[in-house]
Enzyme design. Sequence first.
Site, PDB file in Angstrom:
ATOM      1  N   LYS A   1       0.839  -1.202   0.000  1.00  0.00           N
ATOM      2  CA  LYS A   1       0.000   0.000   0.000  1.00  0.00           C
ATOM      3  C   LYS A   1       0.873   1.251   0.000  1.00  0.00           C
ATOM      4  O   LYS A   1       0.675   2.161  -0.784  1.00  0.00           O
ATOM      5  CB  LYS A   1      -0.916  -0.047   1.225  1.00  0.00           C
ATOM      6  CG  LYS A   1      -1.849   1.120   1.343  1.00  0.00           C
ATOM      7  CD  LYS A   1      -2.704   0.986   2.600  1.00  0.00           C
ATOM      8  CE  LYS A   1      -3.390   2.300   2.903  1.00  0.00           C
ATOM      9  NZ  LYS A   1      -4.101   2.276   4.182  1.00  0.00           N
TER      10      LYS A   1
ATOM     11  N   GLU B   1      10.682  -4.829   4.024  1.00  0.00           N
ATOM     12  CA  GLU B   1      10.710  -6.237   3.613  1.00  0.00           C
ATOM     13  C   GLU B   1      10.332  -6.378   2.141  1.00  0.00           C
ATOM     14  O   GLU B   1      10.981  -7.103   1.376  1.00  0.00           O
ATOM     15  CB  GLU B   1       9.720  -7.054   4.464  1.00  0.00           C
ATOM     16  CG  GLU B   1      10.105  -7.208   5.914  1.00  0.00           C
ATOM     17  CD  GLU B   1       9.504  -6.135   6.817  1.00  0.00           C
ATOM     18  OE1 GLU B   1       9.298  -4.991   6.354  1.00  0.00           O
ATOM     19  OE2 GLU B   1       9.269  -6.429   7.999  1.00  0.00           O
TER      20      GLU B   1
ATOM     21  N   GLY C   1      -4.575  -1.917   5.571  1.00  0.00           N
ATOM     22  CA  GLY C   1      -3.854  -3.085   5.056  1.00  0.00           C
ATOM     23  C   GLY C   1      -4.547  -4.399   5.391  1.00  0.00           C
ATOM     24  O   GLY C   1      -4.768  -5.249   4.536  1.00  0.00           O
ATOM     25  N   ARG C   2      -4.927  -4.550   6.656  1.00  0.00           N
ATOM     26  CA  ARG C   2      -5.502  -5.827   7.087  1.00  0.00           C
ATOM     27  C   ARG C   2      -6.948  -6.004   6.625  1.00  0.00           C
ATOM     28  O   ARG C   2      -7.575  -7.015   6.926  1.00  0.00           O
ATOM     29  CB  ARG C   2      -5.381  -5.964   8.611  1.00  0.00           C
ATOM     30  CG  ARG C   2      -5.962  -4.790   9.395  1.00  0.00           C
ATOM     31  CD  ARG C   2      -5.502  -4.788  10.835  1.00  0.00           C
ATOM     32  NE  ARG C   2      -5.928  -3.598  11.577  1.00  0.00           N
ATOM     33  CZ  ARG C   2      -5.269  -2.447  11.601  1.00  0.00           C
ATOM     34  NH1 ARG C   2      -4.169  -2.298  10.881  1.00  0.00           N
ATOM     35  NH2 ARG C   2      -5.723  -1.428  12.327  1.00  0.00           N
TER      36      ARG C   2
ATOM     37  N   GLU D   1      -4.082  -6.434  15.399  1.00  0.00           N
ATOM     38  CA  GLU D   1      -3.569  -5.142  14.930  1.00  0.00           C
ATOM     39  C   GLU D   1      -4.657  -4.065  15.039  1.00  0.00           C
ATOM     40  O   GLU D   1      -4.371  -2.890  15.205  1.00  0.00           O
ATOM     41  CB  GLU D   1      -3.031  -5.225  13.491  1.00  0.00           C
ATOM     42  CG  GLU D   1      -2.093  -4.065  13.169  1.00  0.00           C
ATOM     43  CD  GLU D   1      -1.332  -4.191  11.861  1.00  0.00           C
ATOM     44  OE1 GLU D   1      -1.962  -4.415  10.821  1.00  0.00           O
ATOM     45  OE2 GLU D   1      -0.095  -4.014  11.871  1.00  0.00           O
TER      46      GLU D   1
ATOM     47  N   HIS E   1      -5.228 -32.903  20.095  1.00  0.00           N
ATOM     48  CA  HIS E   1      -4.164 -33.758  20.615  1.00  0.00           C
ATOM     49  C   HIS E   1      -3.026 -32.913  21.182  1.00  0.00           C
ATOM     50  O   HIS E   1      -1.909 -33.395  21.335  1.00  0.00           O
ATOM     51  CB  HIS E   1      -3.673 -34.690  19.508  1.00  0.00           C
ATOM     52  CG  HIS E   1      -4.807 -35.498  18.947  1.00  0.00           C
ATOM     53  ND1 HIS E   1      -5.217 -36.684  19.502  1.00  0.00           N
ATOM     54  CD2 HIS E   1      -5.678 -35.229  17.944  1.00  0.00           C
ATOM     55  CE1 HIS E   1      -6.261 -37.147  18.838  1.00  0.00           C
ATOM     56  NE2 HIS E   1      -6.570 -36.270  17.888  1.00  0.00           N
TER      57      HIS E   1
ATOM     58  N   LYS F   1      10.051  -0.457  14.019  1.00  0.00           N
ATOM     59  CA  LYS F   1      10.600  -0.192  12.681  1.00  0.00           C
ATOM     60  C   LYS F   1      11.669   0.889  12.769  1.00  0.00           C
ATOM     61  O   LYS F   1      12.752   0.781  12.189  1.00  0.00           O
ATOM     62  CB  LYS F   1       9.508   0.340  11.742  1.00  0.00           C
ATOM     63  CG  LYS F   1       8.539  -0.686  11.235  1.00  0.00           C
ATOM     64  CD  LYS F   1       7.627  -0.013  10.206  1.00  0.00           C
ATOM     65  CE  LYS F   1       6.417  -0.848   9.915  1.00  0.00           C
ATOM     66  NZ  LYS F   1       5.411  -0.167   9.103  1.00  0.00           N
TER      67      LYS F   1
HETATM   68  O1  LIG Z   1       1.219  -2.636   2.311  1.00  0.00           O
HETATM   69  P1  LIG Z   1       2.361  -2.006   3.018  1.00  0.00           P
HETATM   70  O2  LIG Z   1       2.310  -0.518   2.987  1.00  0.00           O
HETATM   71  O3  LIG Z   1       3.660  -2.541   2.489  1.00  0.00           O
HETATM   72  O4  LIG Z   1       2.260  -2.387   4.529  1.00  0.00           O
HETATM   73  C1  LIG Z   1       2.380  -3.711   4.965  1.00  0.00           C
HETATM   74  C2  LIG Z   1       2.022  -3.864   6.438  1.00  0.00           C
HETATM   75  O5  LIG Z   1       3.014  -3.250   7.251  1.00  0.00           O
HETATM   76  C3  LIG Z   1       2.677  -2.336   8.269  1.00  0.00           C
HETATM   77  O6  LIG Z   1       3.755  -2.208   9.144  1.00  0.00           O
HETATM   78  C4  LIG Z   1       1.437  -2.624   9.025  1.00  0.00           C
HETATM   79  O7  LIG Z   1       1.682  -3.186  10.283  1.00  0.00           O
HETATM   80  C5  LIG Z   1       0.439  -3.492   8.271  1.00  0.00           C
HETATM   81  O8  LIG Z   1      -0.842  -3.057   8.622  1.00  0.00           O
HETATM   82  C6  LIG Z   1       0.627  -3.393   6.788  1.00  0.00           C
HETATM   83  O9  LIG Z   1      -0.323  -4.186   6.130  1.00  0.00           O
END
Ligand SMILES: O=P(O)(O)OC[C@H]1O[C@H](O)[C@H](O)[C@@H](O)[C@@H]1O
Length: 545
Positions: free
Chosen positions: A204, A210, A265-266, A351, A382, A510
Amino acid sequence: MTELTQKATWQALEQHRNTLPHMRELFSTEPQRFNDMSIQACGLLLDYSKNRASKETLSLLFSLAKETQLETKIKAMFAGDIINNTEQRAVLHTALRAPADKVINVDGNNIVAEVQQTLAKMGEFVDSLTTGDWKGYTGKTITDVVSIGIGGSFLGPKIVSQALRPYWSGHLNCHFVANVDGTSITEKLKGLDPQTTLFVMSSKSFGTQETLTNTLTAKEWFLSQGASQADVAKHFVAVSSNVAKATEFGIDANNIFPMWDWVGGRYSLWSAIGLPIALLIGMDNFRELLAGAHEMDEHFANTPLENNMPVIMGLFSLWYGNFFNAQSHVVLTYDHYLRGLPAYFQQLDMESNGKSATLNGTDVDYSTGPIIWGGEGTNGQHAYHQLLHQGTALVPADFIMPLNSHNPVGEHHVQLASNCFGQTQALMQGRTYEEALAELSNSSLDDEQKQLIAKHKVMPGNKPSNTILMDKLTPSTLGSLIALYEHRTFVQGAIWQINSFDQWGVELGKQLGNDVLDRLTADKDASELDASSNNLINLFRQGNI
Ligand SMILES: O=P(O)(O)OC[C@H]1O[C@H](O)[C@H](O)[C@@H](O)[C@@H]1O
């Protein structure tokens, strides 16, 4: 004390908690309990009768929801009000699955029209890949898609693709890379052919470490295998709300699928972030997934609280968290295709509701989001079910099962179902000392031993669970199910008066990670840091312990 805990209804719930009889008794005195405490909507049936609740409990919980203006808050979300107050954003994942003729304006633009345009663009792309029209740089058909993204830009597409495996319709396979650990991408690239592989970079913000790092590695791999810079356009596409940054990164502007800042995002699998899903199951099935979610949106927005599935589930979760000190909630899927769903709901809920300040900045004086965890039945029986049955922690559970399997082999499904229902029954009724002793009556143990073993076989019961059933796992029922949990999360956040749509808690790690990176890569002195961090950094630089 906050306004919430001062409410008469809140205090009445506290008093009421201690007056409730054991669920066994509730079931024996209320033969109508299942009929009274189960609802059907959107292809799902929710049995909430195995909860610590009488009619009075429900009435108090619904009063609490009304007094905290839940209905007004639901309307505000659907209308596109700026309910994400810390980021000044509307929250409109529901617009992603709204019918094409719906009008929802954000800043004077009808966003439904933009959503439909993007869906059409996705449709064209899916067509060209699935028909084989889209060729790689040597003229070969694309066979493998590698989706690169993390968090909300990863888990939804991955889990939904896995869940809808029976609907994969074409020749494409999809692989997911999220972690910055080089092992993840290295292992994924092994065995892939750059001539027939397409990368979908999903971010987004287009600023996530990453995802940027993994994409750069993928690009280097691609170029190192004989492809040229000009070939990148045929093999790299992106999904992002930051089109400028994606273009700058080298993605062809025609191959960028937009998303918007009013989608968290979620909550974004319904947007172009869901592209990997659409590539695997086809656009018609992707639209079915959206339709199922939309049906749940309609149910949530228009059904009185008393018959509203997400409201009921949200209230029960709050009931146990705030009034019985339950710190976690377990999601148990009795369907192998749904094995990833607990992790997805974990991200969604933790989150969203892992917050300690209310919307206006006051510290909460009540528990907010529980720890969500879970797994696949029967495997968990189990392992951790022991704690669910006899442990000291109260863990409310959701059992999710389709009535019909996609793989109806032999006796498997009936055994699966018997385990699912048997577990909810055992949690609810438990086993008394007298019952345990009676079970041992024919054993050869002496009386003292019988009493000891009976003591260990006692199960308190009265452990709450919801059971969610569907005829069969389809794109539509899955859409409804996920939307059900999205709205359940909303209900709790609304009553707790927290912002379920920001995630400031992920930022500091971060920030400090970037600072550590400087110290690790630029050999910057770390002695001003705490002794632990300083030593860990030094050990990493040194490369051995
Ligand atoms: O889609 P992006 O901007 O790469 O973000 C990826 C993810 O990283 C963030 O740190 C948030 O914790 C998430 O809510 C998000 O979906």
